[in-house]
Design a protein around this motif. Sequence first.
Motif, PDB file in Angstrom:
ATOM      1  N   VAL A 112       0.840  -1.202   0.000  1.00 42.31           N
ATOM      2  CA  VAL A 112       0.000   0.000   0.000  1.00 42.31           C
ATOM      3  C   VAL A 112       0.877   1.255   0.000  1.00 42.31           C
ATOM      4  CG1 VAL A 112      -1.734   1.268   1.346  1.00 42.31           C
ATOM      5  CG2 VAL A 112      -1.886  -1.208   1.129  1.00 42.31           C
ATOM      6  N   LEU A 113       2.094   1.133   0.501  1.00 43.80           N
ATOM      7  CA  LEU A 113       3.017   2.276   0.518  1.00 43.80           C
ATOM      8  C   LEU A 113       3.314   2.796  -0.885  1.00 43.80           C
ATOM      9  CD1 LEU A 113       5.617   1.031   3.148  1.00 43.80           C
ATOM     10  CD2 LEU A 113       3.897   2.808   3.460  1.00 43.80           C
ATOM     11  N   LEU A 114       3.144   1.945  -1.895  1.00 45.82           N
ATOM     12  CA  LEU A 114       3.460   2.353  -3.261  1.00 45.82           C
ATOM     13  C   LEU A 114       2.506   3.409  -3.802  1.00 45.82           C
ATOM     14  CD1 LEU A 114       4.426  -1.116  -4.746  1.00 45.82           C
ATOM     15  CD2 LEU A 114       5.947   0.757  -4.092  1.00 45.82           C
ATOM     16  N   VAL A 115       1.410   3.656  -3.116  1.00 52.26           N
ATOM     17  CA  VAL A 115       0.477   4.703  -3.559  1.00 52.26           C
ATOM     18  C   VAL A 115       0.957   6.099  -3.099  1.00 52.26           C
ATOM     19  CG1 VAL A 115      -1.149   4.757  -1.616  1.00 52.26           C
ATOM     20  CG2 VAL A 115      -1.972   5.113  -3.917  1.00 52.26           C
ATOM     21  N   LEU A 116       1.860   6.148  -2.148  1.00 45.69           N
ATOM     22  CA  LEU A 116       2.315   7.436  -1.609  1.00 45.69           C
ATOM     23  C   LEU A 116       2.986   8.335  -2.653  1.00 45.69           C
ATOM     24  CD1 LEU A 116       3.584   6.416   1.931  1.00 45.69           C
ATOM     25  CD2 LEU A 116       1.431   7.532   1.309  1.00 45.69           C
ATOM     26  N   LEU A 173      12.229   1.097   0.503  1.00 44.72           N
ATOM     27  CA  LEU A 173      11.590   0.575   1.712  1.00 44.72           C
ATOM     28  C   LEU A 173      10.733  -0.649   1.393  1.00 44.72           C
ATOM     29  CD1 LEU A 173      10.863   0.826   4.724  1.00 44.72           C
ATOM     30  CD2 LEU A 173       9.007   2.360   4.038  1.00 44.72           C
ATOM     31  N   VAL A 174       9.949  -0.582   0.332  1.00 45.84           N
ATOM     32  CA  VAL A 174       9.107  -1.721  -0.057  1.00 45.84           C
ATOM     33  C   VAL A 174       9.983  -2.913  -0.460  1.00 45.84           C
ATOM     34  CG1 VAL A 174       7.454  -2.539  -1.781  1.00 45.84           C
ATOM     35  CG2 VAL A 174       7.099  -0.346  -0.664  1.00 45.84           C
ATOM     36  N   PHE A 175      11.074  -2.660  -1.176  1.00 45.77           N
ATOM     37  CA  PHE A 175      11.996  -3.733  -1.542  1.00 45.77           C
ATOM     38  C   PHE A 175      12.538  -4.414  -0.292  1.00 45.77           C
ATOM     39  CE2 PHE A 175      16.347  -5.141  -2.463  1.00 45.77           C
ATOM     40  CZ  PHE A 175      16.093  -6.047  -3.471  1.00 45.77           C
ATOM     41  N   HIS A 176      12.946  -3.605   0.697  1.00 45.70           N
ATOM     42  CA  HIS A 176      13.472  -4.147   1.951  1.00 45.70           C
ATOM     43  C   HIS A 176      12.401  -4.961   2.683  1.00 45.70           C
ATOM     44  CE1 HIS A 176      15.624  -4.441   5.729  1.00 45.70           C
ATOM     45  NE2 HIS A 176      14.576  -3.920   6.328  1.00 45.70           N
ATOM     46  N   LEU A 177      11.191  -4.440   2.736  1.00 41.78           N
ATOM     47  CA  LEU A 177      10.106  -5.155   3.424  1.00 41.78           C
ATOM     48  C   LEU A 177       9.735  -6.447   2.690  1.00 41.78           C
ATOM     49  CD1 LEU A 177       7.870  -2.128   4.455  1.00 41.78           C
ATOM     50  CD2 LEU A 177       9.326  -3.518   5.937  1.00 41.78           C
ATOM     51  N   ASP A 178       9.810  -6.438   1.360  1.00 39.53           N
ATOM     52  CA  ASP A 178       9.567  -7.664   0.591  1.00 39.53           C
ATOM     53  C   ASP A 178      10.611  -8.726   0.916  1.00 39.53           C
ATOM     54  OD1 ASP A 178       7.221  -7.212  -0.768  1.00 39.53           O
ATOM     55  OD2 ASP A 178       8.188  -6.539  -2.618  1.00 39.53           O
ATOM     56  N   ARG A 179      11.868  -8.330   0.968  1.00 32.93           N
ATOM     57  CA  ARG A 179      12.931  -9.288   1.286  1.00 32.93           C
ATOM     58  C   ARG A 179      12.760  -9.823   2.696  1.00 32.93           C
ATOM     59  NH1 ARG A 179      18.783  -7.643  -0.343  1.00 32.93           N
ATOM     60  NH2 ARG A 179      19.022  -9.855   0.031  1.00 32.93           N
ATOM     61  N   ARG A 180      12.374  -8.939   3.620  1.00 30.72           N
ATOM     62  CA  ARG A 180      12.177  -9.376   5.005  1.00 30.72           C
ATOM     63  C   ARG A 180      10.987 -10.328   5.136  1.00 30.72           C
ATOM     64  NH1 ARG A 180      11.610  -4.880   9.432  1.00 30.72           N
ATOM     65  NH2 ARG A 180       9.774  -5.915  10.201  1.00 30.72           N
ATOM     66  N   ALA A 181      10.001 -10.168   4.258  1.00 28.40           N
ATOM     67  CA  ALA A 181       8.821 -11.032   4.280  1.00 28.40           C
ATOM     68  C   ALA A 181       9.071 -12.364   3.585  1.00 28.40           C
ATOM     69  CB  ALA A 181       7.635 -10.314   3.634  1.00 28.40           C
ATOM     70  N   GLY A 182      10.259 -12.559   3.003  1.00 29.97           N
ATOM     71  CA  GLY A 182      10.596 -13.827   2.377  1.00 29.97           C
ATOM     72  C   GLY A 182      10.160 -13.945   0.934  1.00 29.97           C
ATOM     73  N   LEU A 183      10.051 -12.836   0.232  1.00 26.91           N
ATOM     74  CA  LEU A 183       9.591 -12.868  -1.153  1.00 26.91           C
ATOM     75  C   LEU A 183      10.558 -13.619  -2.063  1.00 26.91           C
ATOM     76  CD1 LEU A 183       7.401 -11.891  -3.092  1.00 26.91           C
ATOM     77  CD2 LEU A 183       8.851  -9.939  -3.588  1.00 26.91           C
ATOM     78  N   GLU A 184      11.858 -13.530  -1.795  1.00 28.90           N
ATOM     79  CA  GLU A 184      12.825 -14.210  -2.650  1.00 28.90           C
ATOM     80  C   GLU A 184      12.633 -15.724  -2.618  1.00 28.90           C
ATOM     81  OE1 GLU A 184      16.516 -12.684  -1.221  1.00 28.90           O
ATOM     82  OE2 GLU A 184      16.450 -10.979  -2.581  1.00 28.90           O
ATOM     83  N   GLU A 185      12.351 -16.270  -1.442  1.00 26.02           N
ATOM     84  CA  GLU A 185      12.114 -17.704  -1.331  1.00 26.02           C
ATOM     85  C   GLU A 185      10.837 -18.093  -2.074  1.00 26.02           C
ATOM     86  OE1 GLU A 185      12.680 -15.786   1.435  1.00 26.02           O
ATOM     87  OE2 GLU A 185      14.753 -16.374   1.798  1.00 26.02           O
ATOM     88  N   GLU A 186       9.820 -17.249  -1.977  1.00 23.55           N
ATOM     89  CA  GLU A 186       8.567 -17.531  -2.672  1.00 23.55           C
ATOM     90  C   GLU A 186       8.774 -17.508  -4.186  1.00 23.55           C
ATOM     91  OE1 GLU A 186       5.629 -14.798  -1.293  1.00 23.55           O
ATOM     92  OE2 GLU A 186       5.945 -15.357   0.789  1.00 23.55           O
ATOM     93  N   GLU A 187       9.552 -16.549  -4.676  1.00 26.85           N
ATOM     94  CA  GLU A 187       9.827 -16.480  -6.105  1.00 26.85           C
ATOM     95  C   GLU A 187      10.615 -17.703  -6.568  1.00 26.85           C
ATOM     96  OE1 GLU A 187      11.799 -12.784  -6.778  1.00 26.85           O
ATOM     97  OE2 GLU A 187       9.926 -11.662  -6.872  1.00 26.85           O
ATOM     98  N   ALA A 188      11.598 -18.129  -5.780  1.00 28.11           N
ATOM     99  CA  ALA A 188      12.376 -19.317  -6.135  1.00 28.11           C
ATOM    100  C   ALA A 188      11.477 -20.552  -6.184  1.00 28.11           C
ATOM    101  CB  ALA A 188      13.509 -19.515  -5.139  1.00 28.11           C
ATOM    102  N   ALA A 189      10.578 -20.692  -5.215  1.00 29.77           N
ATOM    103  CA  ALA A 189       9.654 -21.827  -5.204  1.00 29.77           C
ATOM    104  C   ALA A 189       8.711 -21.763  -6.408  1.00 29.77           C
ATOM    105  CB  ALA A 189       8.847 -21.829  -3.903  1.00 29.77           C
ATOM    106  N   PHE A 190       8.277 -20.583  -6.783  1.00 22.42           N
ATOM    107  CA  PHE A 190       7.403 -20.437  -7.939  1.00 22.42           C
ATOM    108  C   PHE A 190       8.128 -20.819  -9.226  1.00 22.42           C
ATOM    109  CE2 PHE A 190       5.856 -17.828 -11.465  1.00 22.42           C
ATOM    110  CZ  PHE A 190       4.538 -18.237 -11.512  1.00 22.42           C
ATOM    111  N   ILE A 191       9.373 -20.380  -9.374  1.00 27.82           N
ATOM    112  CA  ILE A 191      10.143 -20.696 -10.577  1.00 27.82           C
ATOM    113  C   ILE A 191      10.349 -22.205 -10.694  1.00 27.82           C
ATOM    114  CG2 ILE A 191      12.436 -20.474 -11.629  1.00 27.82           C
ATOM    115  CD1 ILE A 191      12.420 -17.557 -10.582  1.00 27.82           C
TER     116      ILE A 191
END
Length: 94
Positions: free
Chosen positions: A20-24, A66-84
């Motif tokens: 949601v921060l991306l709307v700022l 900030l959103v990039f950092h929060l995505d990495r902290r939320a484990g997005l990289e692992e989710e992307e690897a699992a999706f690939i």
Amino acid sequence: MTTQTWRVGSGCAPQRPHLVLLVLPFIWQVGGIPFVNEVALRPFGMPFPMVWQMAGVVFASTVFALVFHLDRRAGLEEEEAAFIIATAPAGGAA
């Protein structure tokens, strides 16, 4: 920290409310126009709306970082690897 694992075909995407921060930056640019256009101040000898736009670029870059950092902290990289891995062709050809 628990992260929700994305499963192919499950129909549920991971929850990332920080997006949601991306709307700022949009609000900064569009919402401020009526107020900024009336300012007579000329910082650095430039019209204030130009300075406002330049500050908006810095602000947007900060929000994206900030959103990039929060995505990495939320484990997005692992989710992307699992999706690939889950969506890779069966033959192994990329």
